[in-house]
Scaffold this motif. Structure first.
Motif, PDB file in Angstrom:
ATOM      1  N   GLY A  45      -8.859 -37.889  -1.890  1.00 34.45           N
ATOM      2  CA  GLY A  45      -7.968 -37.297  -2.052  1.00 34.45           C
ATOM      3  C   GLY A  45      -9.657 -35.453  -2.174  1.00 34.45           C
ATOM      4  O   GLY A  45     -10.637 -35.999  -2.037  1.00 34.45           O
ATOM      5  N   THR A  46      -9.007 -34.395  -2.350  1.00 34.18           N
ATOM      6  CA  THR A  46      -9.260 -33.184  -2.003  1.00 34.18           C
ATOM      7  C   THR A  46      -9.818 -32.062  -3.449  1.00 34.18           C
ATOM      8  O   THR A  46      -8.067 -32.431  -3.796  1.00 34.18           O
ATOM      9  CB  THR A  46      -9.058 -32.630  -1.245  1.00 34.18           C
ATOM     10  N   THR A 106      -5.190 -28.570   6.708  1.00 33.44           N
ATOM     11  CA  THR A 106      -7.085 -29.364   7.302  1.00 33.44           C
ATOM     12  C   THR A 106      -7.453 -28.341   7.589  1.00 33.44           C
ATOM     13  O   THR A 106      -9.074 -28.542   7.031  1.00 33.44           O
ATOM     14  CB  THR A 106      -6.691 -29.801   8.572  1.00 33.44           C
ATOM     15  N   THR A 144     -14.117 -33.460  -0.905  1.00 32.25           N
ATOM     16  CA  THR A 144     -13.250 -34.289  -0.784  1.00 32.25           C
ATOM     17  C   THR A 144     -13.887 -35.164  -1.172  1.00 32.25           C
ATOM     18  O   THR A 144     -14.619 -35.900  -0.633  1.00 32.25           O
ATOM     19  CB  THR A 144     -13.018 -34.277   0.830  1.00 32.25           C
ATOM     20  N   ALA A 193      -2.515 -33.143  -0.935  1.00 27.76           N
ATOM     21  CA  ALA A 193      -2.264 -33.633   0.387  1.00 27.76           C
ATOM     22  C   ALA A 193      -2.760 -32.768   1.478  1.00 27.76           C
ATOM     23  O   ALA A 193      -1.475 -31.917   1.275  1.00 27.76           O
ATOM     24  CB  ALA A 193      -1.791 -34.697   0.832  1.00 27.76           C
ATOM     25  N   THR A 194      -2.824 -32.774   2.169  1.00 25.49           N
ATOM     26  CA  THR A 194      -2.394 -32.143   3.660  1.00 25.49           C
ATOM     27  C   THR A 194      -0.848 -32.186   4.108  1.00 25.49           C
ATOM     28  O   THR A 194      -0.958 -31.380   4.313  1.00 25.49           O
ATOM     29  CB  THR A 194      -3.482 -32.036   4.574  1.00 25.49           C
TER      30      THR A 194
END
Lengths: 1236, 101
Positions: A75-76, A56, A70, A40-41
């Motif tokens: 999540g990414t 980001t 994403t 996560a960022t």
């Protein structure tokens, strides 16, 4: 997750672009595979210490590019399908092999790979369905339900236990239980703190090894023993001292006197023999240990299963001195996959043992221990053991019954206890390996002792007929079925022999014999075509071959109808070879010389007329008397070699006569002389390694010999070794049929063997693989050899020999570390200028690595030196006048034509047992010489050969079935008597008789020349020599052959303690004989010690490059190297005039590599001419990659007169000598080839 | 040059030949054996060993039996080597009698 990204504020690139770049790289390199979630960022920002916005923005950039995607609220992730131009194959970084040796880095005393598997993991091959393998328990006997319940219960309390380190000595409750219940069950008293839980026996042994064994620590082990333990001790640097076992276990009376720290015993059920150590012996062992101050490692295998009688008290329970370390395990009662056992150590060892244990592994896994504890506590183990005992007892009875019924001749040991027994077959039965092979065909797994995780098995008499049978994992039906199938696999008539009991500790046994039934059947088959009025006479082969087979002459009505091999001779084993196939018919070849003949046409025309012996002898007397009067007796020269290999008809047949005559001494160095000199210089006149002992080698190098062609009968022993896991290496420039059977064929440039041998030494010394103890005690000149070897690093040797560096390294390492290692040397190595020193170097190798210590270790070239022959009597060198000249036989051409300045010149040549026009080098010059009208030439022969064609007189000789002789052998250790089976035809005479007649003719009155054949033979050997103990001439008449008393093949290790036959008694790396210069061993020159060549010889062996092929200008004109090994169907030139053999051999062929053939437009089957400045010959070309580029091969032995061109290969070979012993340089021969 | 195992072996597979071979050049399947021509060294120890005289030296093969050369060569590549004698197949002795030996 944390990403392997690091940012550097000091870099010109922005943080964001650094992050983007590194992330992209991770994705492209597949270190972040497609579909992986990226952090996560917020988390990545926190990790890198940057603002969340930076992350980001980086992610958005990569999403745009297509690397990331994403998923809202999830999540990414790394995209599953990356952008097209991003697809780059993963390129793992190439790992460069480290330079320098692995073995230098590892702290192992010996690498074990090549010794075979050391442990007990033994998966069953697919085609086996009943495997009598050791070490398994029955899956169906495993208490699965109970165990599952217990494990589930234990898991209830797992949270507390698994989250902390346990007591390294093991779970206290478990140890408590062992002390309180298992101990007393075996009458042992010990407290829980004396107990350590170990991962099976193996770790228990490891613990003891760690405590006691360092470099060179002596550890006594039963012999035979468990391999895993022996290797383990050695891996700590320990020295295993074998002490054989007898019926009662380890023989305490044979304990070593040196200080030992540890004794390894398996008293309950000896591994592998299965015997139980009785009380008396246990007490003796304990007493010995107390006196010697040694600890006993009591490995209580199979203690739980005793079928007959009650269990004996353990050594631990009898010990009063605190010197027993007791080991037991649950591998047998529950299963070896569990890996739990326990050690009980004496009080004063508790502290060190626990310390080591915790350093080793910080304790065993908790769950297994907890389950086991529960199993014990609730009484399930007790109950389980009871059931197992019943089951195993039943299975044991089933096995014994089945064995008694189907294989009654096999002796059984170890059946009274445990989970395996030993089965031993009688002496004349097939070997354990043959049983294994036969059983495998029937789907039954059998495991020879030597292949059952055993070690030191050779200490058990009959070990090669012993099988280790594990049976408790098989049910009764499988056991019965398995044994029944074994009986089918090898039917009863092939298993005969008297019932022998396992004679543990017994003395030597006779060599293996074929069963009488088998022998009978073979005889019947062979004789089926003949009538029953056949007389059998014992003989032996006359040829120049190491095998010297035992013959059986079959005579019917005074005609020789067949010659077969004696099935009972351990080398011959009932078969001869392709060359001797029509030997009986050969005696009746219509072209045989039957009477003396005199020349009636021009020299070489082959036109002869029959005369009487009287006339022949009279002519000789007249011509020689003239020559002696005018020129002196040295104008007469004999020329002889090994057309016959007998004591009185062979090499030295004419020596006493010609020495008496005062002729030139002819130096007979066609073959072997260079090797002899090299051998004598290095190890002295020892027989070396017995070829039969090769069966016990684990690493065999056949160096320069095509054994399937020229040493066929020794191949069986190589195959035996191979069946036991030995690796077979063949070093040969040509890929011969022997090379094709090897595990590894190493192609070498001819004439560079010395470089390879020195290169191997270089690696062995550099990597610390030298047996320093052996070298220090039993060799001379190590420092000098080391300095010489330092000049031959692998890279240089690779250049010289054409062998890859990696191969040189591997060969050296494997040879040094796989003991016993053996080198079977071929004579071919001497056939190059550096050949003599090459053989010295090769002969040094075994002492360097301690190979001589073992049965089956060392090297062999020609064991002839073991025979106590009285050459002083046979040759009478005492009759040679001092100053008599020596002319080498390979220089015949030069000697006859005057190229060699001789005063007096040679005026008469007497040829016997030889065919120089076909075999000696520089044939054209020889023929020129033989054409001389003023040369009086006498040839004793069987046929009118190419040499005989040039004779003035021909004298007819007998063949082997017509004469008496004791055969000389250079390949085994049996004295062989050849007795005549038929009358000599025509007026043929054996050589012994020939020289008696000549002596009488020349008026020699000496008693020597009046002795009969038998008198000569009786006189020719020193019958009082210990090697001939119990061997007499009369006995030989009865039995035909007897083995010298030099130790039997399975126990002969002549140089285990040095005892070399050199002046120093040591293996002379630096040869004391070198100071005297080059010499030819006297047997090759009529016993004459004077007038030796004396050319300088290096103190330690050196590499002397080939002359022609070592990059001279000659190579411009003649770019191809020609080697000329022996043919398959002829023996030198013998049998080459027989049409059957010609068909088998084929015509003269030249084998040429495709790369050399192509530019010359030579195709398979083309006729070509091979030539150089010395001459040439024609042959049919065979294109093959069996030879290397630049190398050609043709056979020597074809009669020149029967060849297309009237010449053979020896028209091209050079009359030069190798650096030792005046041997020839047949392999150093440059030629070219063209189509005709 | 080699030796070839001809038809008589089929159904017998006595394998006395295997016991006599010094270079272990025999290959076997369920019904008979074959000789690897690359390895055979022409010593002929096997010829007298066979109870049904199935083995012939290559150049003694009659015209109509020449195909055995190729068959042995190909089969040797397919079947495993055997080094120890096996029990003869069921019916081997009958076949032997029928062949006249």
């Amino acid at each position: 997750m944390q990403l392997p990204i690091s940012i550097d504020a000091g870099q010109p690139a922005t943080l964001q672009s650094q992050i983007i770049g590194q992330l992209r790289a991770l994705i492209l390199e597949k270190r972040l595979p497609p579909g992986t979630a990226v952090p996560a960022t917020r988390d990545l920002a926190h990790q890198l210490g940057v603002s969340r916005n930076t992350i980001t923005a980086a992610y958005e950039s990569l999403i745009d590019e297509g690397y990331l995607r994403t998923e809202k609220t999830v999540g990414t992730f790394v995209s599953e399908s990356l952008p097209d131009d991003a697809i780059r194959p993963a390129s793992p970084t190439e790992i460069e092999p480290r330079s320098g040796s692995l073995y230098r880095a590892l702290n192992l005393a010996l690498p074990y790979g090549s010794r075979g598997p050391s442990g007990l993991h033994r998966p069953t091959p697919r085609q086996i369905d009943i495997d009598f393998v050791f070490g398994r328990t029955a899956p169906r006997s495993f208490p699965e339900k109970i165990w599952r319940r217990i494990v589930t219960d234990c898991l209830g309390g797992a949270a507390e236990r698994i989250t902390e380190y346990g007591d390294p000595a093991g779970l206290p409750g478990l140890r408590q239980l062992i002390a309180s219940s298992l101990g007393p069950a075996r009458s042992m008293v010990f407290s829980p703190d004396q107990v350590l839980m170990v991962a099976g026996f193996q770790q228990g042994i490891n613990l003891a090894a760690h405590l006691f064994v360092g470099t060179n620590t002596g550890v006594v082990m039963e012999a035979p023993t468990y391999r895993g333990a022996a290797f383990l001790f050695e891996s700590y640097g320990g020295r295993v001292i074998p002490v054989p076992v007898d019926r009662h276990g380890i023989d305490v009376s044979r304990m070593p006197t040196e200080r030992v720290k540890l004794v390894y015993v398996t008293p309950s059920h000896q591994f592998p023999t299965g015997t139980t150590m009785p009380l008396q012996r246990r007490l003796e062992l304990l007493e010995w240990a107390a006196q010697a101050g040694a600890y006993i490692l009591e490995v209580d295998y199979d203690a739980d299963f005793r079928y007959d009688g009650s269990p004996l008290p353990s050594l631990q329970s009898l010990d009063r001195n605190g010197c027993v370390i007791y080991l037991n395990s649950f591998s047998r009662s529950i299963g070896p996959g569990m890996r739990i056992g326990y050690a009980v150590v004496p009080r004063d060892l508790i502290q060190p043992a626990v310390t080591i244990k915790s350093l080793m592994d910080n304790g065993l896994p908790w769950l297994e221990q907890a389950s086991l504890m529960q199993f014990l506590r609730e009484g399930s183990h007790e109950h389980h053991l009871k059931r197992l005992r019943q089951t195993y007892s039943l299975r044991r009875d089933t096995l014994l019954g089945a064995l008694r019924e189907h294989l009654p001749e096999a002796a059984i040991s170890g059946a009274d206890a445990g989970t395996h027994l030993c089965l031993q077959f009688p002496d004349d039965a097939p070997t354990a390996y043959e049983w294994r092979a036969a059983a495998a065909v029937m789907g039954v797994g059998l495991h020879p002792l030597a292949d059952s995780a055993c070690w030191l098995y050779e200490h058990l008499p009959g070990f090669d007929r012993t099988i280790l049978m594990g049976y408790t994992h098989l049910d009764e039906g499988q056991i019965r079925d398995g044994v029944a199938r074994l009986a089918l696999a090898v039917p009863a008539e092939n298993r005969t022999g008297t019932m022998t009991f396992m004679r543990l500790g017994a003395s030597s046994r006779k060599p293996a014999l074929l069963s009488s039934a088998r022998r009978q059947r073979q005889q019947e088959n062979r004789m089926s075509a003949h009538s029953s009025a056949t007389r059998i006479v014992r003989g032996a082969c006359p040829q120049d071959c190491p095998d010297t087979c035992a013959f059986l002459y079959h005579v019917e009505d005074d005609k020789l109808v067949e010659v077969t091999g004696d099935p009972d001779h351990p080398m011959t084993r009932g078969g001869l070879c392709v060359k001797l196939k029509n030997f009986a018919e050969h005696h009746y070849n219509p072209d045989r010389l039957m009477h003396p003949m005199k020349r009636v046409g021009p020299k070489g025309s082959g036109q002869f007329q029959r005369i009487s012996w009287d006339e022949a002898l009279q002519t000789i007397k007249e011509r020689w008397s003239e020559i002696i009067a005018e020129h002196g007796s040295q104008a007469i020269m004999p020329h002889a070699y090994l057309g016959h290999q007998g004591t009185i008809n062979g090499l030295t047949a004419g020596d006493s006569f010609f020495n008496r005559l005062g002729s030139t001494v002819a130096e007979k160095t066609y073959c072997e002389s260079g090797s002899s000199t090299a051998w004598i210089m290095t190890v002295g006149p020892t027989g070396g390694l017995d070829l039969e002992s090769l069966a016990y080698s684990k690493y065999i190098i056949v160096w320069g010999m095509n054994m399937l062609n020229t040493n066929l009968h020794a191949w069986k022993f190589v195959l035996d070794a191979k069946a036991r896991g030995a690796k077979i290496v063949v070093i040969d420039p040509v890929r011969t049929r022997t090379a094709k059977q090897a595990d590894w064929h190493i192609r070498i440039r001819p004439g560079t063997d010395g470089a390879l041998a020195l290169g191997l030494m270089n690696v062995i010394i550099a990597e610390g693989l030298v047996d320093q103890d052996y070298v220090d005690n039993f060799t001379l000149g190590y420092e000098a050899l080391k300095a010489r070897a330092a000049e031959f690093p692998p890279e240089r040797v690779a250049e010289l020999t054409g062998i890859a560096v990696a191969d040189i390294l591997t060969l050296a390492r494997e040879y040094a570390t796989t003991q016993p290692s053996a080198i079977r040397q071929g004579v071919a190595v001497e056939r190059s200028p550096g050949g003599g020193d090459a053989i010295r170097a090769i002969t040094c190798l075994p002492a360097l690595v301690g190979a001589w210590r073992h049965v089956g270790g060392g090297t062999v070239e020609m064991p002839i030196w073991e025979f106590p022959t009285d050459f002083a009597f046979l040759c009478r060198p005492d009759w040679i006048k001092p100053g008599t000249r020596v002319v080498n036989e390979l220089d015949l051409g030069a000697a006859l034509t005057g190229q060699m300045k001789l005063d007096p010149p040679i005026q008469s040549l007497f040829v016997y047992n030889s065919n120089p026009v076909s075999q000696a080098p520089d044939a054209s010059t020889i023929v020129e010489g033989l054409k001389r009208e003023d040369l009086f030439t006498v040839v004793s022969e069987l046929f009118i050969t190419d040499t005989a064609k040039y004779a003035d007189l021909l004298l007819p000789a007998t063949m082997q079935a017509e004469q008496l002789d004791l055969m000389v052998t250079w390949g085994h250790l049996y004295l062989m008597l050849n007795q005549p089976a038929i009358e000599a035809p025509g007026e043929c005479v054996p050589n012994a008789e020939l020289f008696r007649r000549l002596a009488k003719t020349m008026g020699f009155e000496d008693e020597q020349f009046r002795m009969s054949d038998e008198e000569l033979l009786r006189r020719a050997y020193d019958w009082n020599d210990p090697r001939l103990k119990d061997i007499t001439y009369d006995k030989l008449k009865e039995v035909g052959y007897l083995r010298l008393n030099v130790g039997l093949p399975h126990e002969r290790a002549p140089h285990a303690q040095g005892n070399f036959k050199t002046p120093s008694g040591k293996c002379e790396f630096a040869a004391s004989a070198a100071a005297g210069g080059n010499f030819v061993v006297s047997v090759w020159r009529s016993g004459y010690e004077g007038m030796q060549p004396g050319t300088p010889v290096d103190a330690v062996p050196n590499y002397i490059p080939p002359h022609e092929t070592g990059g001279t200008d000659l190579a411009q004109r003649f770019p191809l190297n020609l080697v000329s090994p022996k043919p398959h169907a002829f023996l030198n030139t013998q049998y080459a005039n027989e049409t059957t053999q010609q068909r088998r051999q084929g015509e003269q062929i030249i084998v040429i590599h495709p790369i050399d053939a192509a530019p010359r437009q030579i195709e398979n089957g083309s006729y070509v001419r091979v030539y150089n400045d010395r001459g040439g010959f024609e042959a049919r070309a065979e294109i093959s990659e069996d030879v290397a580029e630049g190398l050609m091969m043709t056979n020597v032995g074809h009669w020149p007169g029967l060849n297309r061109s009237g010449t053979a290969v020896n028209s091209t070979t050079a009359p030069r000598h190798c650096n030792l012993g005046q041997a020839g340089v047949f392999s150093d021969n440059l030629v070219d080839v063209q189509r005709v | 040059m080699t030796h070839v195992v001809t038809d008589n072996c089929r159904g017998c597979r006595y394998t006395d030949c295997v016991a006599s071979c010094p270079v272990a050049c025999f290959h076997a399947n369920e019904v008979r054996v074959y000789i690897d021509p690359e390895l055979c060294i022409d010593c002929s120890a096997c010829i007298p060993a066979c109870p049904v005289h199935a083995i012939v030296e290559e150049f003694d093969l009659p015209e109509d039996q020449q195909h055995w050369i190729g068959i042995n060569a190909e089969a040797a590549g397919r079947y495993p080597v055997i080094r120890a004698k096996l029990p003869p197949l069921d019916g081997a002795d009958d076949r032997r009698q029928a062949l006249g030996y």
